[in-house]
Design an enzyme around this catalytic site. Structure first.
Site, mmCIF file in Angstrom:
data_model
loop_
_atom_site.group_PDB
_atom_site.id
_atom_site.type_symbol
_atom_site.label_atom_id
_atom_site.label_comp_id
_atom_site.label_asym_id
_atom_site.label_seq_id
_atom_site.Cartn_x
_atom_site.Cartn_y
_atom_site.Cartn_z
ATOM 1 N N LEU A 109 0.881 -1.175 0.000
ATOM 2 C CA LEU A 109 0.000 0.000 0.000
ATOM 3 C C LEU A 109 0.914 1.219 0.000
ATOM 4 O O LEU A 109 1.561 1.513 0.995
ATOM 5 C CB LEU A 109 -0.886 0.014 1.250
ATOM 6 C CG LEU A 109 -1.721 -1.250 1.527
ATOM 7 C CD1 LEU A 109 -2.510 -1.109 2.820
ATOM 8 C CD2 LEU A 109 -2.663 -1.508 0.346
ATOM 9 N N GLY A 110 1.020 1.916 -1.123
ATOM 10 C CA GLY A 110 1.890 3.088 -1.232
ATOM 11 C C GLY A 110 3.130 2.790 -2.044
ATOM 12 O O GLY A 110 3.767 1.741 -1.864
ATOM 13 N N GLY B 68 7.796 3.219 -0.326
ATOM 14 C CA GLY B 68 7.194 2.146 -1.132
ATOM 15 C C GLY B 68 8.077 1.814 -2.327
ATOM 16 O O GLY B 68 8.335 0.635 -2.622
ATOM 17 N N LYS C 48 4.664 5.372 12.119
ATOM 18 C CA LYS C 48 4.735 5.614 13.571
ATOM 19 C C LYS C 48 3.547 6.407 14.090
ATOM 20 O O LYS C 48 3.141 6.253 15.243
ATOM 21 C CB LYS C 48 6.045 6.307 13.946
ATOM 22 C CG LYS C 48 6.358 7.585 13.210
ATOM 23 C CD LYS C 48 7.121 7.309 11.938
ATOM 24 C CE LYS C 48 7.138 8.496 11.014
ATOM 25 N NZ LYS C 48 8.175 8.447 10.010
ATOM 26 N N GLU D 35 9.619 -2.182 12.166
ATOM 27 C CA GLU D 35 11.020 -1.738 12.299
ATOM 28 C C GLU D 35 11.266 -0.394 11.652
ATOM 29 O O GLU D 35 12.042 0.423 12.158
ATOM 30 C CB GLU D 35 11.960 -2.808 11.716
ATOM 31 C CG GLU D 35 13.430 -2.504 11.902
ATOM 32 C CD GLU D 35 13.815 -2.317 13.364
ATOM 33 O OE1 GLU D 35 13.970 -1.156 13.781
ATOM 34 O OE2 GLU D 35 13.952 -3.321 14.093
ATOM 35 N N GLY E 68 13.227 13.479 0.327
ATOM 36 C CA GLY E 68 12.298 12.420 0.761
ATOM 37 C C GLY E 68 12.394 12.114 2.252
ATOM 38 O O GLY E 68 11.897 11.096 2.712
ATOM 39 N N GLU F 71 8.001 14.291 6.442
ATOM 40 C CA GLU F 71 6.642 13.735 6.362
ATOM 41 C C GLU F 71 5.850 14.531 5.326
ATOM 42 O O GLU F 71 6.226 15.668 4.975
ATOM 43 C CB GLU F 71 5.942 13.842 7.718
ATOM 44 C CG GLU F 71 6.583 13.006 8.803
ATOM 45 C CD GLU F 71 6.648 11.518 8.459
ATOM 46 O OE1 GLU F 71 5.605 10.915 8.210
ATOM 47 O OE2 GLU F 71 7.765 10.979 8.417
ATOM 48 N N LYS G 90 7.679 8.458 17.919
ATOM 49 C CA LYS G 90 8.728 7.430 17.942
ATOM 50 C C LYS G 90 9.189 7.105 19.363
ATOM 51 O O LYS G 90 9.395 5.937 19.702
ATOM 52 C CB LYS G 90 9.919 7.899 17.096
ATOM 53 C CG LYS G 90 9.604 7.905 15.599
ATOM 54 C CD LYS G 90 10.677 8.641 14.819
ATOM 55 C CE LYS G 90 10.432 8.557 13.320
ATOM 56 N NZ LYS G 90 11.301 9.471 12.555
ATOM 57 N N GLY H 47 14.797 8.398 4.479
ATOM 58 C CA GLY H 47 15.215 8.225 3.082
ATOM 59 C C GLY H 47 14.794 6.856 2.578
ATOM 60 O O GLY H 47 14.574 5.925 3.358
HETATM 61 N N1 LIG Z 1 10.269 9.048 3.958
HETATM 62 C C1 LIG Z 1 11.003 8.515 4.933
HETATM 63 O O1 LIG Z 1 12.223 8.691 5.007
HETATM 64 C C2 LIG Z 1 10.346 7.674 5.967
HETATM 65 C C3 LIG Z 1 8.986 7.491 5.996
HETATM 66 N N2 LIG Z 1 8.414 6.706 6.958
HETATM 67 C C4 LIG Z 1 6.986 6.466 6.940
HETATM 68 O O2 LIG Z 1 6.673 5.715 5.775
HETATM 69 C C5 LIG Z 1 5.358 6.023 5.317
HETATM 70 C C6 LIG Z 1 5.410 6.449 3.862
HETATM 71 O O3 LIG Z 1 6.205 7.604 3.748
HETATM 72 P P1 LIG Z 1 6.722 8.137 2.336
HETATM 73 O O4 LIG Z 1 7.066 7.005 1.444
HETATM 74 O O5 LIG Z 1 7.750 9.162 2.631
HETATM 75 O O6 LIG Z 1 5.401 8.850 1.795
HETATM 76 P P2 LIG Z 1 5.092 9.397 0.316
HETATM 77 O O7 LIG Z 1 4.208 10.574 0.495
HETATM 78 O O8 LIG Z 1 6.344 9.545 -0.452
HETATM 79 O O9 LIG Z 1 4.269 8.197 -0.367
HETATM 80 C C7 LIG Z 1 2.977 7.877 -0.011
HETATM 81 C C8 LIG Z 1 2.425 6.841 -0.978
HETATM 82 O O10 LIG Z 1 1.143 6.424 -0.550
HETATM 83 C C9 LIG Z 1 0.172 6.683 -1.546
HETATM 84 N N3 LIG Z 1 -1.017 7.195 -0.851
HETATM 85 C C10 LIG Z 1 -1.057 8.146 0.114
HETATM 86 N N4 LIG Z 1 -2.322 8.295 0.532
HETATM 87 C C11 LIG Z 1 -3.080 7.453 -0.178
HETATM 88 C C12 LIG Z 1 -4.463 7.164 -0.206
HETATM 89 N N5 LIG Z 1 -5.321 7.791 0.592
HETATM 90 N N6 LIG Z 1 -4.892 6.223 -1.065
HETATM 91 C C13 LIG Z 1 -4.035 5.600 -1.894
HETATM 92 N N7 LIG Z 1 -2.711 5.825 -1.910
HETATM 93 C C14 LIG Z 1 -2.240 6.740 -1.061
HETATM 94 C C15 LIG Z 1 0.762 7.695 -2.505
HETATM 95 O O11 LIG Z 1 0.206 7.501 -3.781
HETATM 96 P P3 LIG Z 1 0.708 8.333 -5.073
HETATM 97 O O12 LIG Z 1 2.067 7.797 -5.394
HETATM 98 O O13 LIG Z 1 -0.272 8.004 -6.137
HETATM 99 O O14 LIG Z 1 0.724 9.768 -4.666
HETATM 100 C C16 LIG Z 1 2.259 7.349 -2.418
HETATM 101 O O15 LIG Z 1 2.556 6.314 -3.317
HETATM 102 C C17 LIG Z 1 4.847 7.102 6.277
HETATM 103 O O16 LIG Z 1 4.114 6.489 7.314
HETATM 104 C C18 LIG Z 1 6.130 7.718 6.850
HETATM 105 O O17 LIG Z 1 5.955 8.291 8.119
HETATM 106 C C19 LIG Z 1 9.171 6.063 7.920
HETATM 107 C C20 LIG Z 1 10.517 6.208 7.933
HETATM 108 C C21 LIG Z 1 11.218 7.047 6.994
HETATM 109 N N1 LIG Z 2 10.134 12.339 8.564
HETATM 110 C C1 LIG Z 2 10.835 11.319 9.249
HETATM 111 C C2 LIG Z 2 10.996 10.118 8.358
HETATM 112 C C3 LIG Z 2 11.429 8.941 9.097
HETATM 113 O O1 LIG Z 2 10.819 8.486 10.047
HETATM 114 C C4 LIG Z 2 12.208 11.819 9.653
HETATM 115 O O2 LIG Z 2 12.620 12.870 9.133
HETATM 116 O O3 LIG Z 2 12.858 11.193 10.505
HETATM 117 NA NA NA Z 3 14.345 1.050 12.528
#
Ligand SMILES: NC(=O)C1=CN([C@@H]2O[C@H](COP(=O)(O)OP(=O)(O)OC[C@H]3O[C@@H](n4cnc5c(N)ncnc54)[C@H](OP(=O)(O)O)[C@@H]3O)[C@@H](O)[C@H]2O)C=CC1
Ligand SMILES: N[C@@H](CC=O)C(=O)O
Ligand code: NA
Length: 438
Positions: A8-9, A14, A102, A126, A184, A187, A202, A310
């Site tokens: 999902l994502g 993702g 988180k 994790e 990236g 949030e 966290k 990242g």
């Molecule tokens: N970025 C980071 O470094 C880190 C992130 N995280 C966590 O990981 C998770 C994902 O973060 P991140 O990858 O940065 O987020 P992004 O915003 O980059 O990606 C989110 C993805 O989810 C999809 N999406 C969001 N909302 C919906 C919805 N309502 N229905 C369908 N698809 C949806 C988006 O679709 P579309 O592509 O079509 O827009 C996109 O593919 C979060 O919980 C974040 O806190 C944790 C650790 C580190």
């Molecule tokens: N936005 C968060 C992403 C990882 O959890 C951060 O900057 O640490």
């Molecule tokens: Na970790």
């Protein structure tokens, strides 16, 4: 035997996750048994750099969460809803869940883990803390023999990246935040990073694992980095400190003088920008790096260090969780809920009020340049049992003098009372800043 994964994502994390799953060469052979079966996104027409197998992309995320073919649902959309509902639907459909979310776990962890334990599935997280750093597994498994005394961490990559560049280059806050978003790290709504809320989520998760109880997020004191000014960064440097956004959970032994009640029961849990002595190992954790310093008995101090945000580092944690679940499914011998991998805390940890915290403080005052001001500040602090380690008059700004003090360990409530009196003094123009000192 292939295990079917429903992603999902397909954003930062993702896409990083799919990339590892699609390139198993040179990695553990179990990876070859994982198949990306469906990927749910919001906008299917978006151009994506990844070459995915045909027809896996969909906007119907519920269909993924409930698909009888899928073994493991990986939630990487972020935010509270629909993430929470999708996780619960996946559990109700008998799927194991891996998440990096988180925000959802810190708020709805009890509901999610209860549902998972009842259904006999795993929820692995994790990636939710410290990105690629294996801190969750360390607390759940590797350190499980210890009595944990404290967990002190730099757990938000975005704010550490911002503070580092402000300190090393004098960079502008807004510009560096835009860079962190571009990379990236941030949030979707970066106020969660900047205002300390992400770090609070966290540390609530880490404290729950470390101290074996539930944590109410509302009990976590939370301050972000908006108030950290260039002047404070400069003073910190001159005084021998780096400023870090620390997330701290520790047993506290002073509460109303009632030592016995306090000793093993009360926790202090907080997130705030902190003066960290340059000699402390956390002071040299820079950029997007995170570090978590755990103190336990009998292990003593242990520090985990690595990239906290990242695509690649976070995906490393996500895929490891997927593989751990797949490995268990493959052997089919481990009972669920597994005593170390699942979460089944029932009671809530008791949290000490902030007034009872004992810590050092840094404070910067702007005062009228009249004789005796330093003496008045010293007397007021003394009256409130706040003893000062250093007092420096650092310069004149227009017709105002700038005075910087660092205290010894004091009770926070006493320090705040002294500040209330100082604020009302004729000779004092303003309290420009106060920050806690590690
Ligand atoms: N970025 C980071 O470094 C880190 C992130 N995280 C966590 O990981 C998770 C994902 O973060 P991140 O990858 O940065 O987020 P992004 O915003 O980059 O990606 C989110 C993805 O989810 C999809 N999406 C969001 N909302 C919906 C919805 N309502 N229905 C369908 N698809 C949806 C988006 O679709 P579309 O592509 O079509 O827009 C996109 O593919 C979060 O919980 C974040 O806190 C944790 C650790 C580190
Ligand atoms: N936005 C968060 C992403 C990882 O959890 C951060 O900057 O640490
Ligand atoms: Na970790």
């Amino acid at each position: 035997m292939a295990f079917k994964i429903g992603l999902l994502g397909l954003g930062t994390v993702g896409a990083g996750t799919a990339e590892i799953l699609l390139s198993p060469d040179g990695r553990h052979p179990l990876l070859q048994e994982l198949e990306i079966y469906r990927v749910g996104v919001r906008d299917i027409s978006r151009t994506r750099s990844l070459q995915l197998p045909e027809n896996v992309l969909t906007t119907d995320l519920e269909a993924i969460a409930t698909d009888p073919e899928i073994d493991i649902v990986v939630e990487l959309i972020g935010g509270l809803e629909p993430a929470r509902s999708l996780i619960l639907q996946a559990i109700a459909s008998g799927k194991h869940v891996v998440t990096a979310n988180k925000a959802v776990i810190a708020r709805y962890g009890n509901e999610i883990f209860e549902a998972a334990n009842k259904k006999g599935v795993y929820v692995m997280l994790e990636a939710a803390v410290g990105g690629g750093i294996p801190v969750i597994q360390s607390l759940k498994q590797s350190l499980v023999a210890n009595r944990i005394k404290s967990v002190t961490g730099i757990v938000n990559g975005t704010t550490n990246y911002i503070l580092t560049r402000m300190q090393t280059e004098g960079a502008d806050f807004a510009e560096v935040l835009a860079d962190a978003q571009q990379l990236g790290y941030a949030e979707a709504d970066p106020t969660a990073d900047v205002d300390g809320l992400d770090a609070a989520d966290k540390i609530a998760i880490l404290a729950s694992l470390a101290f074996g109880g539930r944590i109410k997020l509302a009990d976590v004191h939370c301050e972000g980095i908006r108030k950290v000014s260039a002047a404070d960064i400069d003073y910190a440097d001159k005084l021998g400190f780096a400023i870090k956004l620390l997330a701290i959970a520790r047993e506290t032994s002073r509460y109303n003088g009632k030592q016995a009640e306090a000793e093993s029961e009360l926790l202090s849990i907080r997130v705030h920008p902190t003066f960290v002595p340059k000699t402390h190992p956390l002071a040299s954790v820079n950029g997007v790096y995170n570090a978590i310093l755990v103190e336990g008995e009998p292990i003593g101090q242990l520090m985990l260090y690595g990239r906290g945000a990242g695509a690649g580092p976070t995906a490393s944690a996500v895929v490891s969780d997927i593989m751990n679940v797949a490995a268990i499914l493959k052997t089919e011998t481990v009972p669920i809920p597994h005593p170390l991998l699942s979460c089944s805390h029932q009671h809530y940890c008791k949290i000490a009020p902030m007034q009872e915290l004992v810590t050092r403080f840094y404070a910067r005052f702007l005062t009228r340049d009249t004789p005796g001001v330093i003496g008045k500040l010293g007397t007021c602090f003394g009256n409130h049992k706040v003893s000062l380690e250093s007092v420096v008059q650092t310069g004149i700004h227009g017709d105002l003098a700038e005075i910087v003090v660092v205290t010894h360990d004091v009770r926070e409530g006493n320090f705040q009372q002294a500040l209330d009196e100082i604020r009302a003094m004729e000779a004092v123009d303003s309290i420009a800043s106060t920050l806690r000192v590690l």
